[in-house]
Design a protein around this motif. Structure first.
Motif, PDB file in Angstrom:
ATOM      1  N   ALA A  75       0.832  -1.211   0.000  1.00  0.00           N
ATOM      2  CA  ALA A  75       0.000   0.000   0.000  1.00  0.00           C
ATOM      3  C   ALA A  75       0.863   1.256   0.000  1.00  0.00           C
ATOM      4  O   ALA A  75       0.565   2.230  -0.697  1.00  0.00           O
ATOM      5  N   ARG A  76       1.953   1.251   0.777  1.00  0.00           N
ATOM      6  CA  ARG A  76       2.828   2.427   0.813  1.00  0.00           C
ATOM      7  C   ARG A  76       3.514   2.649  -0.522  1.00  0.00           C
ATOM      8  O   ARG A  76       3.627   3.781  -0.998  1.00  0.00           O
ATOM      9  N   GLY A  78      -4.289   7.246 -10.887  1.00  0.00           N
ATOM     10  CA  GLY A  78      -4.656   5.870 -10.590  1.00  0.00           C
ATOM     11  C   GLY A  78      -4.756   5.024 -11.848  1.00  0.00           C
ATOM     12  O   GLY A  78      -4.330   3.869 -11.865  1.00  0.00           O
ATOM     13  N   ILE A  79      -5.308   5.606 -12.913  1.00  0.00           N
ATOM     14  CA  ILE A  79      -5.410   4.889 -14.189  1.00  0.00           C
ATOM     15  C   ILE A  79      -4.019   4.594 -14.747  1.00  0.00           C
ATOM     16  O   ILE A  79      -3.739   3.470 -15.207  1.00  0.00           O
ATOM     17  N   VAL A  80      -3.148   5.599 -14.704  1.00  0.00           N
ATOM     18  CA  VAL A  80      -1.774   5.392 -15.189  1.00  0.00           C
ATOM     19  C   VAL A  80      -1.106   4.272 -14.408  1.00  0.00           C
ATOM     20  O   VAL A  80      -0.465   3.380 -14.988  1.00  0.00           O
ATOM     21  N   LEU A  81      -1.261   4.294 -13.088  1.00  0.00           N
ATOM     22  CA  LEU A  81      -0.632   3.275 -12.259  1.00  0.00           C
ATOM     23  C   LEU A  81      -1.170   1.886 -12.576  1.00  0.00           C
ATOM     24  O   LEU A  81      -0.407   0.911 -12.640  1.00  0.00           O
ATOM     25  N   LEU A 119       4.232   5.774  -5.562  1.00  0.00           N
ATOM     26  CA  LEU A 119       4.301   5.795  -7.025  1.00  0.00           C
ATOM     27  C   LEU A 119       3.171   6.639  -7.612  1.00  0.00           C
ATOM     28  O   LEU A 119       3.379   7.412  -8.555  1.00  0.00           O
ATOM     29  N   LYS A 120       1.982   6.496  -7.051  1.00  0.00           N
ATOM     30  CA  LYS A 120       0.834   7.259  -7.542  1.00  0.00           C
ATOM     31  C   LYS A 120       1.058   8.753  -7.373  1.00  0.00           C
ATOM     32  O   LYS A 120       0.725   9.546  -8.259  1.00  0.00           O
ATOM     33  N   ALA A 166       1.135  11.603 -10.221  1.00  0.00           N
ATOM     34  CA  ALA A 166       0.260  12.766 -10.113  1.00  0.00           C
ATOM     35  C   ALA A 166       1.045  14.059 -10.258  1.00  0.00           C
ATOM     36  O   ALA A 166       0.569  15.025 -10.872  1.00  0.00           O
ATOM     37  N   THR A 167       2.254  14.092  -9.732  1.00  0.00           N
ATOM     38  CA  THR A 167       3.083  15.297  -9.840  1.00  0.00           C
ATOM     39  C   THR A 167       3.437  15.597 -11.291  1.00  0.00           C
ATOM     40  O   THR A 167       3.428  16.752 -11.719  1.00  0.00           O
ATOM     41  N   VAL A 168       3.739  14.540 -12.050  1.00  0.00           N
ATOM     42  CA  VAL A 168       4.022  14.720 -13.478  1.00  0.00           C
ATOM     43  C   VAL A 168       2.802  15.318 -14.184  1.00  0.00           C
ATOM     44  O   VAL A 168       2.918  16.238 -14.992  1.00  0.00           O
TER      45      VAL A 168
END
Length: 208
Positions: A135-136, A165-168, A141-142, A146-148
């Motif tokens: 989870a961490r 979330g979709i990208v991940l 990574l998410k 998101a920052t990008v």
């Protein structure tokens, strides 16, 4: 090698080397494990084979890593930290590019990472990954993804949590494909995932 940001309760059971020689030995053992996991898979790999790959005694391997799970976890955490470092570097370089180009850059970075570390898909698709550490890692990574997206032009702001979330999830699918020999041969799978991502990011950018 850092193993601080994503430690689980299981990892604390491994022996921490106090001298440089011990640290060097751990690096050798981890790299040997990486080769064996990439070659044979996680389930089929044995500690005996890993010790032989490292040209080490089985006793020395167990001294630092009492179980295969602890060894795989230590290696997985190291690889995750390397992947996060790649994404942090992308954050620094991607300001101003379009969201779709940013998504493709993330895809390309993951592809290059898997080529450099072919054991990563094996480690990432294990069934015994500790839930708290998983989870961490996912959250970290998410947030990097998101920052990008936030610093893209035009930035994705309102849907950034959904889109990251979709990208991940698409990246997770790429990793799963890479761990399946038959699917990995079909480049169309990854190409379709890449196209899906680009179209979805273009749609999100059009809303801003």
């Amino acid at each position: 090698m850092r193993m601080t940001s994503q430690k689980s309760s299981e990892e604390l059971k491994t022996r921490t080397p106090k001298r440089q020689r011990g640290h060097d030995r751990v690096v050798v053992l981890l790299e040997a494990a990486a080769k064996v996991f990439a070659r044979k898979g996680y389930e089929a790999a044995t500690m005996t084979e890993i010790a032989a790959e490292a040209r080490s005694s089985i006793g020395s391997l167990y001294q630092f890593f009492p179980t295969k799970l602890l060894l795989a976890e230590a290696l997985h955490v190291d690889r995750l930290e390397r992947l996060e470092a790649v994404l942090r570097g992308m954050v620094e370089r991607s300001a101003g590019i379009s969201p779709a180009d940013g998504g493709e850059a993330i895809f390309d970075a993951l592809g290059a990472f898997i080529e450099e570390f072919p054991e990563f898909p094996v480690l990432a698709t294990r069934r015994d990954i500790p839930k708290d550490r998983k989870a961490r890692a996912r959250a970290e990574l998410k947030e990097l993804i998101a920052t990008v997206l936030r610093q893209a032009q035009p930035p994705i702001a309102d849907d950034v949590d959904l889109m990251s979330g979709i990208v991940l999830e698409l990246l997770r699918m790429v990793v799963a494909v890479a761990n399946e020999p038959e699917a990995a041969e079909d480049r169309r799978v990854v190409s379709e995932l890449r196209l899906m991502l680009r179209r979805r990011l273009e749609e999100a950018a059009a809303k801003t």
